[in-house]
Design an enzyme around this catalytic site. Structure first.
Site, PDB file in Angstrom:
ATOM      1  N   ARG A  61       0.802  -1.218   0.000  1.00 54.99           N
ATOM      2  CA  ARG A  61       0.000   0.000   0.000  1.00 54.99           C
ATOM      3  C   ARG A  61       0.836   1.270   0.000  1.00 54.99           C
ATOM      4  O   ARG A  61       0.686   2.115  -0.861  1.00 54.99           O
ATOM      5  CB  ARG A  61      -0.802  -0.021   1.287  1.00 54.99           C
ATOM      6  CG  ARG A  61      -2.060   0.596   1.381  1.00 54.99           C
ATOM      7  CD  ARG A  61      -2.747  -0.106   2.548  1.00 54.99           C
ATOM      8  NE  ARG A  61      -2.147  -1.409   2.792  1.00 54.99           N
ATOM      9  CZ  ARG A  61      -2.605  -2.534   2.269  1.00 54.99           C
ATOM     10  NH1 ARG A  61      -3.657  -2.540   1.530  1.00 54.99           N
ATOM     11  NH2 ARG A  61      -2.000  -3.672   2.515  1.00 54.99           N
ATOM     12  N   THR A  62       1.698   1.393   0.980  1.00 52.78           N
ATOM     13  CA  THR A  62       2.394   2.662   1.154  1.00 52.78           C
ATOM     14  C   THR A  62       3.282   2.953  -0.061  1.00 52.78           C
ATOM     15  O   THR A  62       3.273   4.061  -0.593  1.00 52.78           O
ATOM     16  CB  THR A  62       3.229   2.638   2.451  1.00 52.78           C
ATOM     17  OG1 THR A  62       2.359   2.301   3.520  1.00 52.78           O
ATOM     18  CG2 THR A  62       3.859   3.982   2.731  1.00 52.78           C
ATOM     19  N   LYS A  90      24.893  -5.577   0.661  1.00 51.11           N
ATOM     20  CA  LYS A  90      26.365  -5.618   0.586  1.00 51.11           C
ATOM     21  C   LYS A  90      26.986  -4.898   1.780  1.00 51.11           C
ATOM     22  O   LYS A  90      28.195  -4.746   1.865  1.00 51.11           O
ATOM     23  CB  LYS A  90      26.846  -4.920  -0.696  1.00 51.11           C
ATOM     24  CG  LYS A  90      26.346  -5.551  -1.969  1.00 51.11           C
ATOM     25  CD  LYS A  90      26.915  -4.788  -3.158  1.00 51.11           C
ATOM     26  CE  LYS A  90      26.291  -5.245  -4.462  1.00 51.11           C
ATOM     27  NZ  LYS A  90      26.597  -4.307  -5.546  1.00 51.11           N
ATOM     28  N   ARG A 111      11.238   3.527   3.898  1.00 54.33           N
ATOM     29  CA  ARG A 111      10.718   2.658   4.963  1.00 54.33           C
ATOM     30  C   ARG A 111      11.849   1.780   5.451  1.00 54.33           C
ATOM     31  O   ARG A 111      12.641   1.261   4.652  1.00 54.33           O
ATOM     32  CB  ARG A 111       9.579   1.796   4.449  1.00 54.33           C
ATOM     33  CG  ARG A 111       9.207   0.707   5.431  1.00 54.33           C
ATOM     34  CD  ARG A 111       7.935   0.028   5.091  1.00 54.33           C
ATOM     35  NE  ARG A 111       6.805   0.916   5.325  1.00 54.33           N
ATOM     36  CZ  ARG A 111       5.546   0.497   5.387  1.00 54.33           C
ATOM     37  NH1 ARG A 111       5.268  -0.771   5.220  1.00 54.33           N
ATOM     38  NH2 ARG A 111       4.562   1.340   5.600  1.00 54.33           N
ATOM     39  N   HIS A 139       4.785   6.532  11.590  1.00 58.60           N
ATOM     40  CA  HIS A 139       4.358   6.323  10.210  1.00 58.60           C
ATOM     41  C   HIS A 139       3.576   7.572   9.797  1.00 58.60           C
ATOM     42  O   HIS A 139       2.350   7.544   9.679  1.00 58.60           O
ATOM     43  CB  HIS A 139       3.493   5.062  10.133  1.00 58.60           C
ATOM     44  CG  HIS A 139       3.239   4.567   8.750  1.00 58.60           C
ATOM     45  ND1 HIS A 139       3.480   5.332   7.617  1.00 58.60           N
ATOM     46  CD2 HIS A 139       2.743   3.390   8.306  1.00 58.60           C
ATOM     47  CE1 HIS A 139       3.145   4.614   6.549  1.00 58.60           C
ATOM     48  NE2 HIS A 139       2.699   3.440   6.942  1.00 58.60           N
TER      49      HIS A 139
HETATM   50  C1  NCD Z   1       0.735  -0.132   8.358  1.00 62.20           C
HETATM   51  C2  NCD Z   1       2.227  -0.164   8.614  1.00 62.20           C
HETATM   52  O1  NCD Z   1       3.000  -0.480   7.741  1.00 62.20           O
HETATM   53  O2  NCD Z   1       2.576   0.177   9.731  1.00 62.20           O
HETATM   54  N1  NCD Z   1       0.401  -0.344   7.021  1.00 62.20           N
HETATM   55  C3  NCD Z   1       0.396   0.684   6.149  1.00 62.20           C
HETATM   56  O3  NCD Z   1       1.368   1.361   5.967  1.00 62.20           O
HETATM   57  N2  NCD Z   1      -0.755   0.950   5.545  1.00 62.20           N
HETATM   58  C4  NCD Z   1      -0.040  -0.985   9.251  1.00 62.20           C
HETATM   59  C5  NCD Z   1       0.343  -2.420   9.364  1.00 62.20           C
HETATM   60  O4  NCD Z   1       1.263  -2.909   8.726  1.00 62.20           O
HETATM   61  O5  NCD Z   1      -0.347  -3.087  10.151  1.00 62.20           O
END
Ligand code: NCD
Length: 313
Positions: A61-62, A90, A111, A139
Site C-alpha cells: 500500500r504505502t 552488501k 521505509r 508512520h
Molecule cells: C501499516 C504499517 O505499515 O505500519 N500499514 C500501512 O502502511 N498501511 C499498518 C500495518 O502494517 O499493520
C-alpha cells in the site's frame, strides 16, 4: 541554520507528523482536497521530477500509494522494494545510500525496520526525505492519510472520542496518530487492547502529563457505544519475539456485524490496512467502514506532501 536542498529551496523532511504545525497541516489538507477536486490541474506539476522509494521492509500500500501519487503529478519513480535487492545487502549504510539517491532523485520516501533510520538518512540528504514507516516508531504519512479521511468525512479533527483497538504496543500507525491528534485538545481516547499489547509507557506518560482524557480497556463491546471513531489495527506479527504469543493474541478482536450494532450510526471504522482477521469482511459493506476510502485519501495527501516538500506551491 536552514539547510538548502539541491533544488536551491529550503530543505524539509517529514519524520513525524509533529514536523508540521497545525496550520501547515491545515494547508496540506486543503491542498489535498484541491488535488482531489481538480486532478488535471496538478497532472504536470511534477514533470521532470523523480521520487525514489527506498523500502527496506515489505509494503504494498504505502509504496504503491507514493508511486501513484508521483505518477499522477506527472513525475517519475525509481527505487527498490526490499533490502535484499539494494546495496544494503552488501553492507552499505543508509547514510551512503541516501547520498547516492540524492544524485538521482528529487525526493525520497524511505521505509526501514530500524527506528530512526530515515532520520539518519535525512541528516545526510540533499533532497527531502519522507519517513514511510520506521520499525514500531512512526508512520507519518499514514497519519496524514487518517487525518485527511477524518477531516473530510467528519468535517473536523477535534472533539471526538477515538477508540484505538488491537496492537497498541507495536502499531506505529497508532503511535503516530495519537501524537498528531493530541494537538487537537478536545479529543478523548479509549485504548482497547489485551494486557500484553497496551500502549508504550512513554505514550501513557505523555497523556498523563498533558492531562488528556483517556482510558485503557480490554473489551471492545463495552466501549463501542461511546465512540465517534474506531481505529482498528492488526497484531504486528513481524515485531513479536515468539510465534506462540502471536498465535494467542492474533484473533483477540474480531469486529463483525453483530458487534457493530452496538456502535453509533455515524461512527467511522478506520484501519491502516493490511487487515488480517480483526474486521470481518461482512463489515465492508457497512457505510461506517471507510478503510478503503482511506486508501484513496492516502494518495491525495501524499500528492500534497510531495508538492509541498518540493516547494512547488
Ligand atoms: C501499516 C504499517 O505499515 O505500519 N500499514 C500501512 O502502511 N498501511 C499498518 C500495518 O502494517 O499493520
Amino acid at each position: 541554520m536552514e539547510k538548502i536542498g539541491k533544488n536551491g529551496k529550503p530543505l524539509r523532511h517529514l519524520m513525524t507528523p509533529l514536523d508540521m504545525s497545525v496550520e501547515e497541516l491545515e494547508e496540506l489538507f486543503d491542498l489535498a482536497e484541491k488535488i482531489k477536486n481538480d486532478p488535471d490541474g496538478y497532472a504536470h506539476i511534477c514533470d521532470r521530477k523523480k521520487l525514489a522509494t527506498c523500502f527496506y521492509e515489505p509494503s504494498t500500500r504505502t509504496r504503491l500509494s507514493f508511486e501513484t501519487a508521483m505518477l499522477d503529478l506527472g513525475g517519475k519513480v525509481i527505487g527498490f522494494s526490499d533490502a535484499s535487492s539494494s546495496s544494503a545487502s552488501k553492507g552499505e549504510s543508509v547514510s551512503d545510500t541516501i547520498r547516492v539517491i540524492s544524485c538521482f532523485a528529487d525526493i525520497c520516501a524511505m521505509r526501514h525496520p530500524k527506528e530512526g533510520a530515515p532520520m539518519v538518512a535525512a541528516g545526510r540528504s540533499t533532497i527531502p526525505v519522507i519517513n514511510a514507516g520506521d520499525g514500531g516508531h512512526q508512520h507519518p504519512t499514514q497519519t496524514l492519510t487518517d487525518m485527511l479521511t477524518i477531516r473530510s468525512l467528519k468535517g473536523s479533527l477535534d472533539g471526538f472520542t477515538i477508540g484505538l483497538c488491537g496492537d497498541l504496543k507495536f502499531g506505529r500507525t497508532v503511535h503516530s496518530l495519537v501524537n498528531a491528534m493530541l494537538r487537537y485538545p478536545a479529543n478523548k481516547y479509549v485504548f482497547i487492547s489485551p494486557e500484553e499489547l497496551k500502549i508504550p509507557s512513554y505514550l501513557r506518560a505523555k497523556l498523563i502529563e498533558m492531562k488528556v482524557d483517556f482510558k485503557e480497556v480490554e473489551r471492545l463491546e463495552d466501549v463501542l457505544p461511546s465512540l465517534d471513531l474506531l481505529y482498528m489495527t492488526r497484531v504486528q506479527r513481524e515485531r513479536f519475539f515468539n510465534e506462540e504469543d502471536y498465535v494467542r493474541l492474533k484473533d483477540f478482536y474480531v469486529l463483525n456485524k453483530k458487534k457493530l450494532e452496538l456502535a453509533p450510526k455515524d461512527m467511522l471504522v478506520l484501519h491502516p490496512l493490511p487487515r488480517v482477521n480483526e474486521i470481518s469482511v461482512e463489515v465492508d459493506d457497512d457505510p461506517r467502514a471507510v478503510y478503503f476510502k482511506q486508501v484513496q485519501y492516502g494518495v491525495y495527501v501524499r500528492q500534497a506532501l510531495i508538492v509541498t516538500l518540493l516547494g512547488l506551491v
